[in-house]
Design a protein around this motif. Structure first.
Motif, PDB file in Angstrom:
ATOM      1  N   GLY A  26       0.644  -1.300   0.154  1.00 50.96           N
ATOM      2  CA  GLY A  26      -0.056   0.130  -0.178  1.00 50.96           C
ATOM      3  C   GLY A  26       0.923   1.568  -0.141  1.00 50.96           C
ATOM      4  O   GLY A  26       0.631   2.365  -1.000  1.00 50.96           O
ATOM      5  N   GLU A  27       1.716   1.358   1.173  1.00 47.80           N
ATOM      6  CA  GLU A  27       2.910   2.376   0.705  1.00 47.80           C
ATOM      7  C   GLU A  27       3.702   2.586   0.080  1.00 47.80           C
ATOM      8  O   GLU A  27       3.733   3.352  -0.648  1.00 47.80           O
ATOM      9  N   ASN A  28       3.749   1.315  -0.878  1.00 51.89           N
ATOM     10  CA  ASN A  28       4.506   1.951  -2.537  1.00 51.89           C
ATOM     11  C   ASN A  28       3.676   2.073  -3.401  1.00 51.89           C
ATOM     12  O   ASN A  28       4.442   1.659  -4.879  1.00 51.89           O
ATOM     13  N   GLY A  29       2.229   2.604  -3.638  1.00 53.75           N
ATOM     14  CA  GLY A  29       1.427   2.391  -4.754  1.00 53.75           C
ATOM     15  C   GLY A  29       1.288   1.449  -5.514  1.00 53.75           C
ATOM     16  O   GLY A  29       0.886   1.490  -6.462  1.00 53.75           O
ATOM     17  N   ILE A  30       1.192  -0.034  -5.219  1.00 50.95           N
ATOM     18  CA  ILE A  30       1.139  -1.391  -5.282  1.00 50.95           C
ATOM     19  C   ILE A  30      -0.252  -1.567  -5.232  1.00 50.95           C
ATOM     20  O   ILE A  30      -0.904  -1.755  -4.040  1.00 50.95           O
ATOM     21  N   ASN A  31      -0.482  -2.272  -6.363  1.00 50.51           N
ATOM     22  CA  ASN A  31      -2.309  -2.177  -6.758  1.00 50.51           C
ATOM     23  C   ASN A  31      -2.359  -4.033  -6.648  1.00 50.51           C
ATOM     24  O   ASN A  31      -1.815  -4.297  -7.089  1.00 50.51           O
ATOM     25  N   ILE A  32      -3.331  -4.185  -4.975  1.00 47.39           N
ATOM     26  CA  ILE A  32      -3.177  -6.001  -5.703  1.00 47.39           C
ATOM     27  C   ILE A  32      -3.903  -6.757  -6.845  1.00 47.39           C
ATOM     28  O   ILE A  32      -5.727  -6.023  -6.419  1.00 47.39           O
ATOM     29  N   LEU A  33      -3.678  -7.200  -7.203  1.00 45.66           N
ATOM     30  CA  LEU A  33      -5.139  -7.639  -8.348  1.00 45.66           C
ATOM     31  C   LEU A  33      -6.025  -9.354  -7.519  1.00 45.66           C
ATOM     32  O   LEU A  33      -6.990  -9.104  -8.095  1.00 45.66           O
ATOM     33  N   ALA A  34      -5.106  -9.547  -7.375  1.00 44.05           N
ATOM     34  CA  ALA A  34      -5.120 -11.330  -6.909  1.00 44.05           C
ATOM     35  C   ALA A  34      -5.185 -11.146  -5.551  1.00 44.05           C
ATOM     36  O   ALA A  34      -3.840 -11.601  -5.649  1.00 44.05           O
ATOM     37  N   THR A  35      -5.227 -12.251  -4.364  1.00 39.50           N
ATOM     38  CA  THR A  35      -4.446 -12.920  -3.348  1.00 39.50           C
ATOM     39  C   THR A  35      -4.758 -14.106  -3.374  1.00 39.50           C
ATOM     40  O   THR A  35      -6.261 -14.648  -3.554  1.00 39.50           O
ATOM     41  N   ALA A  36      -4.161 -15.033  -2.505  1.00 42.45           N
ATOM     42  CA  ALA A  36      -4.631 -16.453  -2.398  1.00 42.45           C
ATOM     43  C   ALA A  36      -3.416 -16.829  -1.155  1.00 42.45           C
ATOM     44  O   ALA A  36      -2.485 -16.491  -0.811  1.00 42.45           O
ATOM     45  N   ILE A  37      -3.915 -17.419  -0.437  1.00 45.59           N
ATOM     46  CA  ILE A  37      -3.018 -17.944   1.245  1.00 45.59           C
ATOM     47  C   ILE A  37      -3.051 -19.429   1.048  1.00 45.59           C
ATOM     48  O   ILE A  37      -4.009 -19.449   1.179  1.00 45.59           O
ATOM     49  N   VAL A  38      -2.291 -19.824   1.407  1.00 49.66           N
ATOM     50  CA  VAL A  38      -1.954 -21.240   1.913  1.00 49.66           C
ATOM     51  C   VAL A  38      -0.722 -21.727   3.132  1.00 49.66           C
ATOM     52  O   VAL A  38       0.114 -21.026   3.538  1.00 49.66           O
ATOM     53  N   SER A  39      -1.868 -21.600   3.760  1.00 51.31           N
ATOM     54  CA  SER A  39      -0.925 -22.088   5.312  1.00 51.31           C
ATOM     55  C   SER A  39      -1.209 -23.676   6.094  1.00 51.31           C
ATOM     56  O   SER A  39      -2.355 -24.886   5.352  1.00 51.31           O
ATOM     57  N   THR A  40       0.221 -23.821   6.393  1.00 46.15           N
ATOM     58  CA  THR A  40      -0.236 -25.177   7.008  1.00 46.15           C
ATOM     59  C   THR A  40       1.578 -24.942   7.888  1.00 46.15           C
ATOM     60  O   THR A  40       1.739 -24.375   7.943  1.00 46.15           O
ATOM     61  N   ASN A  41       0.951 -26.192   9.052  1.00 44.29           N
ATOM     62  CA  ASN A  41       2.091 -26.772  10.242  1.00 44.29           C
ATOM     63  C   ASN A  41       2.980 -25.233  10.683  1.00 44.29           C
ATOM     64  O   ASN A  41       4.383 -24.831  10.229  1.00 44.29           O
ATOM     65  N   GLY A  42       2.324 -23.822  10.991  1.00 39.21           N
ATOM     66  CA  GLY A  42       2.795 -22.668  11.830  1.00 39.21           C
ATOM     67  C   GLY A  42       3.284 -21.724  10.743  1.00 39.21           C
ATOM     68  O   GLY A  42       3.296 -20.463  10.924  1.00 39.21           O
ATOM     69  N   PHE A  43       3.507 -22.304   9.378  1.00 34.47           N
ATOM     70  CA  PHE A  43       3.716 -20.907   7.916  1.00 34.47           C
ATOM     71  C   PHE A  43       2.684 -20.949   7.380  1.00 34.47           C
ATOM     72  O   PHE A  43       1.594 -22.114   6.778  1.00 34.47           O
ATOM     73  N   GLY A  44       2.584 -19.810   6.064  1.00 33.88           N
ATOM     74  CA  GLY A  44       2.312 -20.091   4.869  1.00 33.88           C
ATOM     75  C   GLY A  44       3.262 -19.846   4.356  1.00 33.88           C
ATOM     76  O   GLY A  44       4.056 -18.821   4.061  1.00 33.88           O
ATOM     77  N   VAL A  45       2.588 -19.225   2.313  1.00 32.18           N
ATOM     78  CA  VAL A  45       2.816 -18.868   1.120  1.00 32.18           C
ATOM     79  C   VAL A  45       1.398 -17.580   1.118  1.00 32.18           C
ATOM     80  O   VAL A  45       0.483 -18.461   0.763  1.00 32.18           O
ATOM     81  N   ILE A  46       2.469 -16.404   0.530  1.00 31.06           N
ATOM     82  CA  ILE A  46       0.760 -15.942   0.468  1.00 31.06           C
ATOM     83  C   ILE A  46       1.057 -15.541  -0.989  1.00 31.06           C
ATOM     84  O   ILE A  46       2.122 -15.094  -1.225  1.00 31.06           O
ATOM     85  N   LYS A  47       0.156 -15.950  -1.776  1.00 35.56           N
ATOM     86  CA  LYS A  47       0.617 -15.049  -2.864  1.00 35.56           C
ATOM     87  C   LYS A  47      -0.366 -13.933  -3.423  1.00 35.56           C
ATOM     88  O   LYS A  47      -1.740 -13.877  -3.078  1.00 35.56           O
ATOM     89  N   PHE A  48       0.040 -13.388  -3.894  1.00 35.73           N
ATOM     90  CA  PHE A  48      -0.399 -12.025  -5.299  1.00 35.73           C
ATOM     91  C   PHE A  48       0.320 -11.716  -6.082  1.00 35.73           C
ATOM     92  O   PHE A  48       1.011 -12.238  -6.705  1.00 35.73           O
ATOM     93  N   MET A  49      -1.103 -11.234  -6.718  1.00 38.86           N
ATOM     94  CA  MET A  49      -0.909 -10.828  -8.314  1.00 38.86           C
ATOM     95  C   MET A  49      -0.821  -9.074  -8.247  1.00 38.86           C
ATOM     96  O   MET A  49      -2.070  -8.860  -7.704  1.00 38.86           O
ATOM     97  N   VAL A  50       0.369  -9.049  -8.265  1.00 35.83           N
ATOM     98  CA  VAL A  50       0.164  -6.844  -8.059  1.00 35.83           C
ATOM     99  C   VAL A  50       0.094  -6.264  -9.581  1.00 35.83           C
ATOM    100  O   VAL A  50       0.430  -7.019 -10.793  1.00 35.83           O
TER     101      VAL A  50
END
Lengths: 144, 441
Positions: A26-50
């Motif tokens: 947000g602070e860098n004026g980047i627009n998020i087009l799509a989001t996906a979050i996958v998580s397991t065992n205490g960690f996750g991978v967040i995916k963004f199309m920007v």
């Protein structure tokens, strides 16, 4: 065939982590087009199309995140009942396996894209040649 | 560059360090007899100890007779706080240092002029092993002050005539600037701080290979061969292990020569034994146990059979460097901080070794021990790194399981591995805190 890029960010599964990432964007004026979050065992991978991939990559790395940029297919769907089914059917016919997927709605109720992660993108491109599908390209991912 | 560092390595005191074994034993016996007499005469604690054990200083007729002397522990030393264990009047003491005192009152050690002279001598031997000469520029990042690390290295550097940079601990940015500008050739710090320095320097875009650094003396905490390899690879230097403890003299009890096959104990001054921490019986050569040290020449605060709690083994086969001094293995644990988990003894070192055997894992980790529903659980937090990351969560999960399996193979217990974000684990500028035991025992 065109492809678009997607960011993958490693995050611990605890309060405040997503907030920190979205703040950088947000602070860098980047627009998020799509989001996906996958998580397991205490960690996750967040995916963004920007819209500004390289800037997002640099700024997130600067903020100390482990980030990578990878290519995905963005397949156009009609934003109407059966729209997803039509696309998935073709993928299935052509033998393309979906590893992960998310949706980018470009124009509400009109046009949407299914973002598909596959194991071997070059192979998938071959398989989808002449499939009649329309793909979103890097130019359209970048800000207008 | 490493080869050069090895060639630079010199024997500071050939006569003492390469003395034939038999000759050294005679010297040790003569010194031990004198030390026992001197200590019992001057320190009421020892006099009472000898009385209770029904032995007299004259009963020590051979080196083996040392076994008749009761052990002394850190707790007992603490009871003598601050100066009751000193064997000379205060006017003879020219300097004092203390242990960190993290577990209670610190242990105070007092040095006479001769003790400072001895300290300078053994530290000169140690630094010479790392190639220090008059031409060397030694950046001393050990803390100056009550901690023995800073001044110990300082005195050794002075004895050799090297240029010592007494920068002390902390201020990492400045450490790097000085290292570049002064063209430091030898660094002395904890191994974990060396890795932290490398990390910060790399972040600043500094090519570590371009430093003038040739060797480092790393100690004051436990470390592994894998960490040595990591330091040597990152800095392109020879990384050697230094050992010492406040109760004996500070750093300079033992140091590795470039053969890297154990630390030579300066046994003409510090007499080593290995005992079983359970039965307290003396163990045969080569067997792992707790190191017990006696000072043969200290005046200020002599130590007879001090239990160090450090786990190691001694070896006497000849060393290629020509020194005849006994070698001790790198410390692999402490008899008092070994973790007992579900009845199994676990050394944090075993976990570290397992982790670092896997490619791409950064040497930053923390072991958290908890007890839930009367069952001990270990969680090992490992930092994610660029090399390990994949955009496929399945692959990361596979990696996490692989780490779990590797640890289980190493310690014989299942541990939970938690992948955490890079640089999220605490970094230390002194001794790294690797274990957090949250059990209420």
């Amino acid at each position: 065939m065109e492809k678009v890029q997607q960011l993958s960010i490693f995050a611990e599964n605890r309060p405040g982590r997503l907030e920190k990432i979205t703040r950088v964007l947000g602070e860098n004026g980047i627009n998020i087009l799509a989001t996906a979050i996958v998580s397991t065992n205490g960690f996750g991978v967040i995916k963004f199309m920007v819209d500004k991939c390289d800037l997002a990559l640099a700024k997130l790395r600067e903020a100390g995140f482990t980030v990578s940029l990878s290519e995905v297919l963005a397949i156009e769907m009609k934003d109407k009942p059966g729209g997803l089914h039509d696309v998935v059917q073709i993928l299935s016919e052509k033998g393309v396996n979906i590893e992960n997927a998310s949706v980018y709605v470009a124009e509400s109720r009109k046009r949407a894209y299914l973002l598909v992660e596959v194991k071997d993108i070059e192979k998938a491109k071959q398989q989808l040649k002449n499939s009649g599908l329309t793909f979103l390209g890097a130019k359209q991912q970048a800000p207008a | 560059m490493k080869k050069a560092a090895k060639e630079n390595s010199m024997i500071w005191n050939k006569q003492a360090e390469c003395m034939p074994a038999g000759e050294r034993r005679s010297l040790q016996l003569a010194r031990l007899k004198a030390a026992v007499k001197r200590t019992c005469d001057a320190v009421p604690f020892y006099r009472k100890r000898f009385g209770d054990a029904k032995i007299k200083p004259d009963d020590i007729k051979t080196l083996d007779d040392i076994r008749r002397i009761p052990f002394i522990t850190k707790a007992e030393l603490r009871e003598g706080y601050p100066f009751n264990m000193f064997a000379v009047p205060m006017e003879k003491i020219v300097e004092v240092h203390t242990s960190s005192g993290t577990t209670g009152k610190p242990v105070v050690t007092g040095y006479t002029r001769n003790d400072i002279d001895l300290w300078s001598e053994v530290m000169a031997r140690a630094l010479s092993m790392a190639g220090a000469t008059e031409k060397s520029i030694i950046q001393n990042c050990y803390g100056y002050g009550l901690f023995t690390g800073g001044l110990g290295v300082h005195y050794g550097a002075h004895r050799i005539g090297s240029t010592v940079v007494p920068i002390s601990a902390g201020n990492t940015k400045r450490q790097i600037d000085i290292m570049l500008d002064f063209q430091t050739t030898i660094i002395a710090c904890t191994p974990s701080y060396a890795l932290y320095l490398a990390e910060v320097a790399e972040e600043q875009g500094i090519d570590l290979k371009k430093l003038s650094l040739k060797a480092g003396c790393f100690g004051a905490e436990m470390w592994t061969e894998q960490i040595r390899t990591e330091i040597e690879k990152r800095f392109h230097i020879l990384a050697l292990n230094i050992y010492g403890l406040t109760e004996i003299i500070g750093p300079g009890v033992a140091h590795e020569c470039p053969e890297k096959c154990g630390l030579h104990i300066f046994e003409d001054h510090f007499y080593p034994e290995i005992i079983s921490p359970e039965t307290l019986e003396l163990l045969p050569e080569g067997e792992k146990g707790e190191l017990v040290l006696s000072t043969l020449t200290r005046e200020g605060i002599p130590m007879l059979r001090f239990r160090t709690r450090d786990i190691t083994a001694l070896h006497r086969e000849p060393c290629a460097c020509g020194r005849t001094l006994v070698r001790m293995e790198r410390i692999t644990g402490r008899s008092d901080d070994m973790l007992k988990i579900r009845g199994v003894l676990v050394f944090p070192y075993q976990i570290e070794k397992a982790l670092l055997e896997m490619k791409g894992i950064e040497p930053h980790y923390q072991i958290i021990v908890t007890r839930e529903h009367h069952l001990d659980e270990i969680e090992v937090q490992v930092e994610m790194s660029k090399k390990l990351f994949s955009d496929e969560i399945r692959k990361i999960e596979e990696l996490r399981r692989k780490i779990e399996k590797k640890i289980e193979e190493a310690i014989g217990l299942r541990a939970k591995v938690l992948l955490v974000e890079p640089k999220s684990l605490p970094r230390s500028e002194g001794k790294a805190k690797r274990v957090v035991d949250k059990r209420q025992l």
